[in-house]
Design a protein around this motif. Sequence first.
Motif, PDB file in Angstrom:
ATOM      1  N   GLY A   1     -58.887 -38.310 -11.945  1.00 13.64           N
ATOM      2  CA  GLY A   1     -58.512 -37.598 -13.158  1.00 13.64           C
ATOM      3  C   GLY A   1     -59.631 -36.764 -13.748  1.00 13.64           C
ATOM      4  N   TRP A   2     -59.517 -36.562 -15.057  1.00 11.05           N
ATOM      5  CA  TRP A   2     -60.463 -35.691 -15.739  1.00 11.05           C
ATOM      6  C   TRP A   2     -61.872 -36.259 -15.761  1.00 11.05           C
ATOM      7  CZ3 TRP A   2     -59.471 -30.895 -16.193  1.00 11.05           C
ATOM      8  CH2 TRP A   2     -58.150 -30.461 -16.341  1.00 11.05           C
ATOM      9  N   ARG A   3     -62.013 -37.575 -15.668  1.00 12.57           N
ATOM     10  CA  ARG A   3     -63.359 -38.143 -15.669  1.00 12.57           C
ATOM     11  C   ARG A   3     -64.131 -37.715 -14.432  1.00 12.57           C
ATOM     12  NH1 ARG A   3     -63.770 -44.225 -17.889  1.00 12.57           N
ATOM     13  NH2 ARG A   3     -65.953 -43.683 -17.488  1.00 12.57           N
ATOM     14  N   THR A   4     -63.449 -37.695 -13.269  1.00 17.16           N
ATOM     15  CA  THR A   4     -64.118 -37.252 -12.051  1.00 17.16           C
ATOM     16  C   THR A   4     -64.481 -35.777 -12.143  1.00 17.16           C
ATOM     17  OG1 THR A   4     -62.972 -38.892 -10.677  1.00 17.16           O
ATOM     18  CG2 THR A   4     -63.835 -36.942  -9.556  1.00 17.16           C
ATOM     19  N   VAL A   5     -63.564 -34.962 -12.686  1.00 21.19           N
ATOM     20  CA  VAL A   5     -63.846 -33.533 -12.853  1.00 21.19           C
ATOM     21  C   VAL A   5     -65.036 -33.334 -13.791  1.00 21.19           C
ATOM     22  CG1 VAL A   5     -62.933 -31.344 -13.696  1.00 21.19           C
ATOM     23  CG2 VAL A   5     -61.452 -32.890 -12.404  1.00 21.19           C
ATOM     24  N   ALA A   6     -65.032 -34.073 -14.907  1.00 22.88           N
ATOM     25  CA  ALA A   6     -66.122 -33.947 -15.883  1.00 22.88           C
ATOM     26  C   ALA A   6     -67.453 -34.414 -15.303  1.00 22.88           C
ATOM     27  CB  ALA A   6     -65.784 -34.743 -17.136  1.00 22.88           C
ATOM     28  N   GLU A   7     -67.424 -35.493 -14.509  1.00 21.68           N
ATOM     29  CA  GLU A   7     -68.658 -35.985 -13.907  1.00 21.68           C
ATOM     30  C   GLU A   7     -69.246 -34.964 -12.937  1.00 21.68           C
ATOM     31  OE1 GLU A   7     -67.527 -39.695 -12.234  1.00 21.68           O
ATOM     32  OE2 GLU A   7     -67.148 -40.619 -14.188  1.00 21.68           O
ATOM     33  N   GLY A   8     -68.356 -34.290 -12.187  1.00 17.94           N
ATOM     34  CA  GLY A   8     -68.834 -33.260 -11.278  1.00 17.94           C
ATOM     35  C   GLY A   8     -69.493 -32.122 -12.038  1.00 17.94           C
ATOM     36  N   ALA A   9     -68.886 -31.700 -13.148  1.00 18.05           N
ATOM     37  CA  ALA A   9     -69.473 -30.642 -13.971  1.00 18.05           C
ATOM     38  C   ALA A   9     -70.797 -31.102 -14.575  1.00 18.05           C
ATOM     39  CB  ALA A   9     -68.496 -30.228 -15.068  1.00 18.05           C
ATOM     40  N   ALA A  10     -70.860 -32.352 -15.012  1.00 16.57           N
ATOM     41  CA  ALA A  10     -72.081 -32.873 -15.634  1.00 16.57           C
ATOM     42  C   ALA A  10     -73.237 -32.881 -14.641  1.00 16.57           C
ATOM     43  CB  ALA A  10     -71.835 -34.284 -16.163  1.00 16.57           C
ATOM     44  N   SER A  11     -72.967 -33.228 -13.383  1.00 10.70           N
ATOM     45  CA  SER A  11     -74.042 -33.261 -12.387  1.00 10.70           C
ATOM     46  C   SER A  11     -74.611 -31.866 -12.160  1.00 10.70           C
ATOM     47  CB  SER A  11     -73.522 -33.848 -11.066  1.00 10.70           C
ATOM     48  OG  SER A  11     -72.595 -32.978 -10.439  1.00 10.70           O
ATOM     49  N   ARG A  12     -73.747 -30.856 -12.171  1.00  6.79           N
ATOM     50  CA  ARG A  12     -74.226 -29.477 -11.981  1.00  6.79           C
ATOM     51  C   ARG A  12     -75.067 -29.023 -13.162  1.00  6.79           C
ATOM     52  NH1 ARG A  12     -68.186 -28.630 -10.800  1.00  6.79           N
ATOM     53  NH2 ARG A  12     -68.043 -29.486  -8.705  1.00  6.79           N
TER      54      ARG A  12
ATOM     55  N   VAL B   1     -74.445 -35.980  -1.689  1.00  7.77           N
ATOM     56  CA  VAL B   1     -74.509 -34.949  -0.643  1.00  7.77           C
ATOM     57  C   VAL B   1     -75.224 -33.713  -1.171  1.00  7.77           C
ATOM     58  CG1 VAL B   1     -73.122 -33.363   0.751  1.00  7.77           C
ATOM     59  CG2 VAL B   1     -72.471 -35.773   0.579  1.00  7.77           C
ATOM     60  N   SER B   2     -74.894 -33.311  -2.396  1.00  9.93           N
ATOM     61  CA  SER B   2     -75.539 -32.144  -2.999  1.00  9.93           C
ATOM     62  C   SER B   2     -77.045 -32.355  -3.119  1.00  9.93           C
ATOM     63  CB  SER B   2     -74.942 -31.871  -4.385  1.00  9.93           C
ATOM     64  OG  SER B   2     -73.563 -31.594  -4.303  1.00  9.93           O
ATOM     65  N   ALA B   3     -77.427 -33.535  -3.614  1.00  7.95           N
ATOM     66  CA  ALA B   3     -78.851 -33.831  -3.774  1.00  7.95           C
ATOM     67  C   ALA B   3     -79.561 -33.887  -2.424  1.00  7.95           C
ATOM     68  CB  ALA B   3     -79.017 -35.161  -4.509  1.00  7.95           C
ATOM     69  N   LEU B   4     -78.902 -34.456  -1.418  1.00  3.84           N
ATOM     70  CA  LEU B   4     -79.499 -34.547  -0.088  1.00  3.84           C
ATOM     71  C   LEU B   4     -79.738 -33.163   0.496  1.00  3.84           C
ATOM     72  CD1 LEU B   4     -80.418 -36.395   2.222  1.00  3.84           C
ATOM     73  CD2 LEU B   4     -78.064 -36.349   3.080  1.00  3.84           C
ATOM     74  N   LEU B   5     -78.774 -32.272   0.340  1.00  6.59           N
ATOM     75  CA  LEU B   5     -78.922 -30.914   0.861  1.00  6.59           C
ATOM     76  C   LEU B   5     -80.088 -30.198   0.184  1.00  6.59           C
ATOM     77  CD1 LEU B   5     -75.204 -29.728   1.112  1.00  6.59           C
ATOM     78  CD2 LEU B   5     -76.804 -30.005   3.005  1.00  6.59           C
ATOM     79  N   ALA B   6     -80.102 -30.256  -1.156  1.00 11.69           N
ATOM     80  CA  ALA B   6     -81.163 -29.566  -1.890  1.00 11.69           C
ATOM     81  C   ALA B   6     -82.531 -30.175  -1.593  1.00 11.69           C
ATOM     82  CB  ALA B   6     -80.871 -29.619  -3.387  1.00 11.69           C
ATOM     83  N   GLY B   7     -82.600 -31.504  -1.545  1.00  9.10           N
ATOM     84  CA  GLY B   7     -83.874 -32.164  -1.295  1.00  9.10           C
ATOM     85  C   GLY B   7     -84.409 -31.915   0.097  1.00  9.10           C
ATOM     86  N   SER B   8     -83.508 -31.827   1.081  1.00 10.05           N
ATOM     87  CA  SER B   8     -83.950 -31.654   2.460  1.00 10.05           C
ATOM     88  C   SER B   8     -84.391 -30.224   2.748  1.00 10.05           C
ATOM     89  CB  SER B   8     -82.838 -32.054   3.434  1.00 10.05           C
ATOM     90  OG  SER B   8     -81.691 -31.239   3.240  1.00 10.05           O
ATOM     91  N   THR B   9     -83.774 -29.253   2.096  1.00 10.13           N
ATOM     92  CA  THR B   9     -84.125 -27.852   2.350  1.00 10.13           C
ATOM     93  C   THR B   9     -85.178 -27.329   1.368  1.00 10.13           C
ATOM     94  OG1 THR B   9     -82.382 -26.962   0.902  1.00 10.13           O
ATOM     95  CG2 THR B   9     -81.803 -27.418   3.204  1.00 10.13           C
ATOM     96  N   GLY B  10     -85.260 -27.961   0.188  1.00  7.84           N
ATOM     97  CA  GLY B  10     -86.180 -27.482  -0.830  1.00  7.84           C
ATOM     98  C   GLY B  10     -85.678 -26.271  -1.573  1.00  7.84           C
ATOM     99  N   HIS B  11     -84.407 -25.899  -1.348  1.00  6.38           N
ATOM    100  CA  HIS B  11     -83.807 -24.747  -2.019  1.00  6.38           C
ATOM    101  C   HIS B  11     -82.818 -25.238  -3.073  1.00  6.38           C
ATOM    102  CE1 HIS B  11     -84.665 -22.602   2.005  1.00  6.38           C
ATOM    103  NE2 HIS B  11     -85.671 -22.393   1.159  1.00  6.38           N
ATOM    104  N   ALA B  12     -83.026 -24.825  -4.310  1.00  5.13           N
ATOM    105  CA  ALA B  12     -82.174 -25.301  -5.400  1.00  5.13           C
ATOM    106  C   ALA B  12     -80.718 -24.889  -5.220  1.00  5.13           C
ATOM    107  CB  ALA B  12     -82.710 -24.782  -6.739  1.00  5.13           C
ATOM    108  N   VAL B  13     -80.492 -23.706  -4.642  1.00  8.45           N
ATOM    109  CA  VAL B  13     -79.111 -23.240  -4.488  1.00  8.45           C
ATOM    110  C   VAL B  13     -78.288 -24.165  -3.596  1.00  8.45           C
ATOM    111  CG1 VAL B  13     -79.593 -20.804  -4.944  1.00  8.45           C
ATOM    112  CG2 VAL B  13     -79.832 -21.706  -2.613  1.00  8.45           C
ATOM    113  N   ASP B  14     -78.960 -24.908  -2.705  1.00  3.86           N
ATOM    114  CA  ASP B  14     -78.223 -25.783  -1.801  1.00  3.86           C
ATOM    115  C   ASP B  14     -77.565 -26.959  -2.521  1.00  3.86           C
ATOM    116  OD1 ASP B  14     -78.613 -24.312   0.501  1.00  3.86           O
ATOM    117  OD2 ASP B  14     -80.532 -25.273   0.951  1.00  3.86           O
ATOM    118  N   PHE B  15     -78.017 -27.245  -3.749  1.00  4.97           N
ATOM    119  CA  PHE B  15     -77.345 -28.290  -4.520  1.00  4.97           C
ATOM    120  C   PHE B  15     -75.896 -27.894  -4.787  1.00  4.97           C
ATOM    121  CE2 PHE B  15     -75.998 -30.420  -8.399  1.00  4.97           C
ATOM    122  CZ  PHE B  15     -76.397 -31.730  -8.172  1.00  4.97           C
ATOM    123  N   TYR B  16     -75.642 -26.598  -4.875  1.00  5.43           N
ATOM    124  CA  TYR B  16     -74.296 -26.106  -5.196  1.00  5.43           C
ATOM    125  C   TYR B  16     -73.496 -25.730  -3.967  1.00  5.43           C
ATOM    126  CZ  TYR B  16     -76.303 -25.960  -9.834  1.00  5.43           C
ATOM    127  OH  TYR B  16     -76.911 -26.312 -11.012  1.00  5.43           O
TER     128      TYR B  16
END
Length: 218
Positions: free
Chosen positions: A19-30, A80-95
């Motif tokens: 529901g909306w909690r999952t949607v809101a949590e995804g927005a909050a992480s970004r 997954v987002s954090a792993l991608l960004a952390g492994s590449t060192g590129h902030a855009v990869d978080f998204y």
Amino acid sequence: MSLNVLTQKSLSLFAAVGGWRTVAEGAASRVLFLVAYLVTDQVLTSALVAVGGVVVFAVARVFTDRKYWQAAVGLVVVGVSALLAGSTGHAVDFYLPTVLMQAAGGAVFLVSILVRWPVIGLAVGAARRERFGWRRDPARRRRYQVCTAVFLAKYGIATMVLVPLYLAGKVTPLGIAATLLGGAPAMGVCVYLCWRILRAQADPTNPAPAPAVIGPNR
């Protein structure tokens, strides 16, 4: 008795997947990642901040709602987002997962429209436990096609905006666009428009419209 399609019963499938909690949590992480990155200019630190924020949300959900796997969904996505960004060192990869999910969502909704099995019809039919009965009603089928097209437009716009920003490495615009177009704001607009389209639809056991039963117009 007539029912608004997007009421608690119609949204039960949406609620079942978080529901909306999952949607809101995804927005909050970004948002957390973007704010932390603007403050620290450190990709790994920002990713850990985003993960930590979602962990807090997940723990709160487990203790308040006892919904374990829905909480896990949010953790997996931000992980997954954090792993991608952390492994590449590129902030855009978080998204990057957000970009890919918008493109994939658009493809799924487009195919469902082309084959005349609209996603919204399948979701509402499953939530109302009527299976595919809605396909025998041309008017309902058309409404579900229109609602699916609303979400298709959302996914299409999001993809067209996010992909160039990601390829250009524009972290701040990408983070803002991912939050607005890939998160709760755009989803809320789509749900509201679908509610407006479907609100007068009658229950399949009695297809005759009864506006007085549905309630006053807003």
